[in-house]
Scaffold this active site. Structure first.
Site, PDB file in Angstrom:
ATOM      1  N   ASP A   1       0.828  -1.213   0.000  1.00  0.00           N
ATOM      2  CA  ASP A   1       0.000   0.000   0.000  1.00  0.00           C
ATOM      3  C   ASP A   1       0.862   1.262   0.000  1.00  0.00           C
ATOM      4  O   ASP A   1       0.329   2.359  -0.032  1.00  0.00           O
ATOM      5  CB  ASP A   1      -0.932  -0.002   1.219  1.00  0.00           C
ATOM      6  CG  ASP A   1      -2.134   0.914   1.034  1.00  0.00           C
ATOM      7  OD1 ASP A   1      -2.603   1.046  -0.111  1.00  0.00           O
ATOM      8  OD2 ASP A   1      -2.600   1.508   2.021  1.00  0.00           O
TER       9      ASP A   1
ATOM     10  N   SER B   1      -7.409   4.617  -0.536  1.00  0.00           N
ATOM     11  CA  SER B   1      -7.562   3.306  -1.159  1.00  0.00           C
ATOM     12  C   SER B   1      -9.024   2.880  -1.101  1.00  0.00           C
ATOM     13  O   SER B   1      -9.677   3.021  -0.065  1.00  0.00           O
ATOM     14  CB  SER B   1      -6.688   2.274  -0.435  1.00  0.00           C
ATOM     15  OG  SER B   1      -5.329   2.659  -0.445  1.00  0.00           O
TER      16      SER B   1
ATOM     17  N   GLN C   1      -4.892  -2.187  -7.335  1.00  0.00           N
ATOM     18  CA  GLN C   1      -5.661  -1.362  -6.406  1.00  0.00           C
ATOM     19  C   GLN C   1      -6.364  -0.248  -7.154  1.00  0.00           C
ATOM     20  O   GLN C   1      -5.797   0.332  -8.100  1.00  0.00           O
ATOM     21  CB  GLN C   1      -4.744  -0.741  -5.340  1.00  0.00           C
ATOM     22  CG  GLN C   1      -5.492   0.096  -4.308  1.00  0.00           C
ATOM     23  CD  GLN C   1      -4.571   0.730  -3.272  1.00  0.00           C
ATOM     24  OE1 GLN C   1      -4.273   1.916  -3.339  1.00  0.00           O
ATOM     25  NE2 GLN C   1      -4.114  -0.071  -2.310  1.00  0.00           N
TER      26      GLN C   1
END
Length: 301
Positions: free
Chosen positions: A220, A244, A294
């Site tokens: 991330d 996110s 993502q």
């Protein structure tokens, strides 16, 4: 282990001048969840967290919770997750595990992270016992060795607005292969991809689930830099709001997260205030170890 983890996280804030193993041990403690029932676990956040809990932390802790209910001979091969609400770093996070299926080869788990009585994160993960099959993989890009590249701290010299963000010790050592997005910002030559060498900044125990969770934590970091880099923008230097939305990972081969791995990311599309980012993890020997996708919220204010 909650009291131990909380004490370790508090100590991290008291070790701003330290790095390496000290900070990595704090991350390991944060991933060592307290088991409060057969399928219920509790985790904490470090006190220095920003307004929201770091998404990689929640993903890593949720994967730990799922893995604690799976036989050790079955390793995680994929996860799919949604970030539902921003996490509150001031209170513990409760992880509720649903044992969806235990088959002959695969095990499926679903985890919901809860705070203040509401779901903040949901993860599905699949585990598999080892078995033979066909083999092929993409080759790693030709990039300089990580030891030849400057640290993030060296890269931010001359950028006072970034010093607060990057000066605090991190459990992950980062080395940008290409110029970081804050360097290419406004140059008229935006980067189409982002390449970063990473590794846990110290030595991890020989626990494959822990190494996978540390990789999920690291995944991330820098991923949503890719769509911003295409437009010559960066978080702290431009009026950008991001978060996110969902996250998916596929783990292809065994690895150690305390050895160098290359994170090669790009953004194939952005529209409707959302951006898609994809990434590939390669071990230092060129082995493809994981793939990441993502979608993130990106608003230019």
């Amino acid at each position: 282990m909650t009291e131990v983890a909380r004490a370790a996280a508090t100590e991290l804030d008291n070790n701003v001048g330290q790095g390496g193993q000290v900070v990595l041990d704090r991350l390991v403690s944060l991933l060592d969840l307290e088991r409060i029932e057969e399928n219920i676990f509790r985790g904490v956040s470090p006190p220095h967290s920003p307004v929201r809990v770091f998404g990689g932390q929640v993903a890593g802790q949720a994967l730990v919770a799922a893995g604690r209910t799976v036989p050790s001979e079955r390793t995680v091969h994929s996860l799919h997750a949604y970030f539902i609400r921003g996490g509150d770093p001031r209170v513990p996070i409760v992880y509720e595990v649903d044992r969806i299926r235990d088959g002959r080869s695969f095990t499926t788990r679903r985890v919901v992270a809860v705070q203040h009585g509401k779901a903040i994160f949901a993860l599905s993960a699949s585990f598999q016992k080892a078995e033979p099959g066909i083999e092929h993989a993409d080759e790693m890009p030709d990039v300089p060795a990580p030891e030849t590249l400057p640290t993030v701290q060296e890269r931010i010299e001359g950028y006072p607005a970034l010093e607060g963000l990057h000066s605090r010790p991190r459990p992950i050592d980062l080395r940008y292969v290409n110029d970081p997005p804050w360097v290419t910002r406004g140059t008229g030559s935006p980067a189409t991809r982002n390449q970063v060498w990473m590794r846990a900044d110290g030595t991890l125990p020989d626990d494959q689930l822990l190494h996978v969770c540390v990789l999920a934590y690291a995944s991330d970091m820098t991923l949503l830099d890719s769509p911003l880099a295409r437009h010559g923008a960066y978080w702290e230097l431009d009026k950008v709001l991001g978060a996110s939305l969902d996250h998916a990972m596929w783990f292809h081969r065994p690895f150690r997260a305390d050895e160098w791995f290359l994170y090669d990311t790009e953004s194939p599309s952005a529209s409707n205030a959302r951006a898609l980012a994809t990434g590939r993890f390669f071990a230092a020997d060129g082995t493809l170890i994981a793939t990441v996708v993502q979608e993130g919220l990106l608003r230019v204010l």
